[in-house]
Design an enzyme around this catalytic site. Structure first.
Site, PDB file in Angstrom:
ATOM      1  N   GLU A 286      10.082   7.055  -1.234  1.00  0.00           N
ATOM      2  CA  GLU A 286       9.097   7.465  -0.225  1.00  0.00           C
ATOM      3  C   GLU A 286       9.734   8.557   0.633  1.00  0.00           C
ATOM      4  O   GLU A 286      10.433   8.275   1.592  1.00  0.00           O
ATOM      5  CB  GLU A 286       8.701   6.287   0.653  1.00  0.00           C
ATOM      6  CG  GLU A 286       8.102   5.105  -0.102  1.00  0.00           C
ATOM      7  CD  GLU A 286       7.837   3.920   0.812  1.00  0.00           C
ATOM      8  OE1 GLU A 286       7.867   4.077   2.058  1.00  0.00           O
ATOM      9  OE2 GLU A 286       7.616   2.815   0.291  1.00  0.00           O
TER      10      GLU A 286
ATOM     11  N   GLU B 130      13.126  -2.806  -2.072  1.00  0.00           N
ATOM     12  CA  GLU B 130      13.019  -1.546  -1.335  1.00  0.00           C
ATOM     13  C   GLU B 130      14.299  -1.368  -0.517  1.00  0.00           C
ATOM     14  O   GLU B 130      14.500  -2.065   0.483  1.00  0.00           O
ATOM     15  CB  GLU B 130      11.798  -1.555  -0.420  1.00  0.00           C
ATOM     16  CG  GLU B 130      11.653  -0.290   0.414  1.00  0.00           C
ATOM     17  CD  GLU B 130      10.595  -0.414   1.503  1.00  0.00           C
ATOM     18  OE1 GLU B 130      10.384   0.573   2.221  1.00  0.00           O
ATOM     19  OE2 GLU B 130       9.987  -1.501   1.638  1.00  0.00           O
TER      20      GLU B 130
ATOM     21  N   GLU C 162      10.007  11.300   3.377  1.00  0.00           N
ATOM     22  CA  GLU C 162       9.417  11.746   4.639  1.00  0.00           C
ATOM     23  C   GLU C 162      10.003  13.102   5.007  1.00  0.00           C
ATOM     24  O   GLU C 162      11.145  13.415   4.656  1.00  0.00           O
ATOM     25  CB  GLU C 162       9.691  10.723   5.742  1.00  0.00           C
ATOM     26  CG  GLU C 162       9.058   9.364   5.472  1.00  0.00           C
ATOM     27  CD  GLU C 162       9.497   8.288   6.436  1.00  0.00           C
ATOM     28  OE1 GLU C 162       8.790   7.264   6.529  1.00  0.00           O
ATOM     29  OE2 GLU C 162      10.557   8.464   7.093  1.00  0.00           O
TER      30      GLU C 162
ATOM     31  N   ARG D  28      11.401  -4.929   8.594  1.00  0.00           N
ATOM     32  CA  ARG D  28      11.725  -3.536   8.274  1.00  0.00           C
ATOM     33  C   ARG D  28      13.031  -3.059   8.907  1.00  0.00           C
ATOM     34  O   ARG D  28      13.442  -1.923   8.683  1.00  0.00           O
ATOM     35  CB  ARG D  28      10.562  -2.629   8.692  1.00  0.00           C
ATOM     36  CG  ARG D  28       9.326  -2.850   7.832  1.00  0.00           C
ATOM     37  CD  ARG D  28       8.098  -2.109   8.353  1.00  0.00           C
ATOM     38  NE  ARG D  28       6.922  -2.478   7.579  1.00  0.00           N
ATOM     39  CZ  ARG D  28       6.436  -1.792   6.550  1.00  0.00           C
ATOM     40  NH1 ARG D  28       7.037  -0.683   6.166  1.00  0.00           N
ATOM     41  NH2 ARG D  28       5.357  -2.177   5.907  1.00  0.00           N
TER      42      ARG D  28
END
Length: 470
Positions: A130, A358, A132, A339
């Site tokens: 992912e 993850e 960013e 997280r």
């Protein structure tokens, strides 16, 4: 796609030039271009020569000749060149021995996948990063003997609420409030849509695009997971497209993890699963729906995480993002929802095919070929040695007592610390000749000399705020 099919595509699309791309050691795409009539089937076998001594971290001047070998399955029409151009990603070889070059990052990635197969654990590693990034309107920076500064600007930046813009319309994103607002607060919807569509037209499988948490244009475009080497190829195409679409709008993109003080940084959460045939070996009946194999993989990644960050968080700026006490994944623990843990098990789907880990520490300044390979090698080590990951960290870290939080291991506090960890713990990377000693040694030397030491030698602008009047 075969060489014959590539040549047929060139005729079909009336291609005029062929761009040959490869990855340098730190992680930037390099290229040179040939007229299309210089591309024939022999080039796919014999390759083309170039000077390897001019590439960062590669050959010495007395052994500079190298070969670049196009990979036909990567062929695609470049969406930005005025002249119709076909691009291909290439492997690097020694011109005398014809051996694949040890410091070619794509070669390392290919060897990591082959090593996975040789262990019998599985036959495919799927990776889903992912990425960013920030889209800025202006960036100025310099470092001279008597000055050092940077200046960032963005139409969305909170700091521009009072600027004369003739007119200033007031739609500025407050710090940490950039996640999912609709236009006009999200001023970059059309740009991200064009980035997304260009990716789709270029063969990338895009799942979503959105504004990210930070003010000043932080964004994310997600790709569907793919096999390790292919996904590393796709990350490089992703970066190329994002930067060049932004350029069309007279804007600039950075993948620096922490360009803005006081707001969220950019990460590259990396999802990984290991499969055999059509079976996801990480799915099971244990914690968060994981198998024993997945738990051992977690154990391996957590054990080697400080060393992994030498590849996965490879810049001094990376550690401006990984700071304890904030939302950054600095706790070397795992959780199904937390997280702030460095490994999270996504719970969006109960399907066994969706089970994966993850790893939240990596950031998009990494060389994806090296980062993905190192993460896979740590997971394999955990599986082979049945490394126990311990208990999950499912509590809110802000509710933990200081004594309890102190027992949770943390990520390295600097690139120098990560490189020291890599120097002390890299035997697991050498297995199967995946990362060779010259790769490890050169990487540590290059990073320490050109980045760690270079930063240590230079005064920081904020030091003047702290110390000038003492």
């Amino acid at each position: 796609m075969t060489p014959k099919e590539v040549l047929a595509l060139c005729r079909e699309k009336d291609v005029k030039s062929v761009d040959l791309r490869f990855m340098d050691f730190p992680g930037l795409w390099q290229h040179f271009t040939i007229p299309v009539d210089k591309l024939d089937e022999d080039v796919f076998e014999d390759g083309l020569g170039f000077d390897g001594s001019s590439i960062r971290g590669w050959q010495a001047i007395n052994e500079s000749d190298m070969l670049i070998v196009p990979q036909p399955e990567t062929a695609a029409i470049d969406p930005f060149c005025t002249l119709t151009t076909l691009s291909m990603i290439c492997n690097i070889q020694d011109p005398i021995t014809r051996e694949d070059y040890s410091r070619d990052p794509r070669n390392v990635a290919r060897k990591s996948v082959n090593y996975l197969k040789s262990t019998g654990i599985g036959d495919t590693a799927f990776i889903g990063p992912e990425c960013e990034f920030f889209i800025f309107d202006d960036i100025r920076f310099d470092q001279t003997p008597n000055a050092g500064y940077y200046h960032i600007d963005s139409i969305e930046g909170q700091w521009n609420r009072g600027r004369e813009e003739f007119p200033n319309l007031g739609y500025k994103l407050r710090h940490k409030e950039g996640y999912f607002p609709v236009p006009p607060s999200d001023a970059l919807m059309n740009i991200r849509n064009e980035m997304m569509q260009t990716m789709i037209d270029s063969g990338l499988n895009v799942e979503a695009q959105h504004h990210e948490v930070a003010t000043a244009g932080q964004s994310e475009i997600d790709l569907k997971f793919d096999q390790l080497v292919t996904m590393a190829d796709k990350v490089m195409l992703y970066k190329y497209i994002v930067k060049n679409v932004a350029l069309k709008y007279n804007k600039t993109v950075t993948f620096m993890p922490k360009p803005i003080f006081g707001d969220n940084g950019s990460g590259m959460h990396t999802h990984i699963s290991i499969w055999k045939g059509n079976e996801n070996l990480f799915a099971g009946s244990g914690y968060a729906g994981l198998s024993d194999m997945a738990m051992y993989a977690i154990g391996g990644i957590l054990k080697h995480a400080p060393a992994l960050l030498g590849f996965s968080c490879p810049t001094t700026n990376s550690y401006k993002r990984l700071v304890p006490g904030f939302e950054a994944p600095v706790n070397l623990a795992y959780s199904q929802r937390n997280r702030s843990a460095s490994i999270r098990i996504p719970m969006y789907s109960s399907s066994p095919k969706a089970k994966r880990l993850e790893f939240r520490c990596p950031d998009p300044t990494c060389n994806p070929y090296l980062s993905f390979s190192a993460i896979l090698m740590a997971a394999i080590d955990g599986i082979q040695n049945k490394i126990d990951p311990g208990e999950p960290l499912d509590k809110d870290i802000y509710d933990l007592e200081p004594e309890e939080l102190a027992k949770v291991p943390k990520t390295p506090g600097s690139l120098e610390d990560a490189l020291k960890a890599l120097k002390a713990d890299h035997e697991f990377l050498l297995r199967g000749d995946v990362f060779t000693p010259d790769v490890i040694d050169t990487w540590i030397w290059y990073k320490h000399t050109n980045e760690v030491q270079a930063m240590q030698l230079r005064p920081h602008p904020y030091e003047f705020c702290l110390y000038y009047d003492i």
